[in-house]
Design an enzyme around this catalytic site. Sequence first.
Site: not given
Length: 397
Positions: A126-127, A129, A244, A382, A384
């Site tokens: 998976q590309g 980030s 996910e 994340s 947050e």
Amino acid sequence: MDLSFTEDELAFREEVRAFFRSAVPAHVREKLIAGRHPSRDEMVRWHRTLATKGWSVPGWPVEYGGTGWSPIKQYIFADEMRQTPAPEFCGSGAHLVGPVIYTFGSEAQKQRFLPRIVNVEDWWCQGFSEPGAGSDLASLKMRAVRDQGHYIVNGQKIWTTLAQHADWIFCLVRTDQDAKKQQGISFLLIDMKSPGVSVRPIQLVDGSYEVNEVFFDDVRVPVENLVGEENRGWDYAKYLLGNERVLISPSKERIRRVKDLAARTRVGGERLIDRRDFREKLAALELQIKALEITQLRVIASQSSREKDTQDPASSILKIKGAELEQAAVELLLDVIGPYALPYMSEEDLEAGQEPPIGADWGATIAPSYFNIRKVSIYGGSDEIQKNIIAKAILGL
């Protein structure tokens, strides 16, 4: 809402459990119980065993090689896989990019890629980030410029899990520099053997090389490798990340390991499992895991009433709490081993035959696991970011 399993679902659980017990190689199960990772070849062999059984892509529609199982049976299958334990999915093909391709991809893409994922002929990574675009993924800068029948791709991805094993990578790329952040992103499928693609491993604090940097220098990608519409990649990414987040959950097998090790460990002549303070911690964690399991079943049960190809924002609740409890379970393992966790060893050290750790052999990987599991509250979005989703999509704030 009735969350109890039917007789058919209980019989299915027994069928899956019996298969895993007989089919998972003993040495692979021992690795997993010890907190170590199977090799690429071990994982591929196991998933080809599942493919022979027709179980390598359990959540897919039947027409693409899936099982046709209900969401509850898919949950049971995944739960038994973790509890056996058995290796989970090879790379990101079966549970991430595969559903995106059969939901949004062209017929040619379905025919080309899906059978190879089913039979584990391709390993996907998976590309998403990038440096400076992790939690704020929409800030990504990797560019794809259209040049007749190709995109010319330049940029960098980071924290790419198991890219060193991968044959293909699915990437979010910026195809419109002038559009708003989320509106100028496309979803591309890129052959890792393409000229201009290079991989550089990143050594983690636990000593492993699980993640990588991937560089793209004037990589030519055929236009037919664009999934869906140009500049609609953000929509496809949200769909993928919803899948996910539902998959991220604490392992009951890890709790069983805590109990087993605590029964074998003595503190001041008393078994750790018999100490009241430790038992209270363990019981509190088990109760929270059971509550999360019920919440997960509620999310799964609600899927049948949701619009097709949409994800329940409650998956963000599962992501936050699942990460928190997974970290708490590893912290309990540290309580068990105590100071013997300090001279920890990476898998590379163990495989190289380095001098064994001080104390019990089973303690060698606990500290590395503790450090590695810090990541689960970050990847897949994340905490947050998940709280923002909950505030907007559930609470309407």
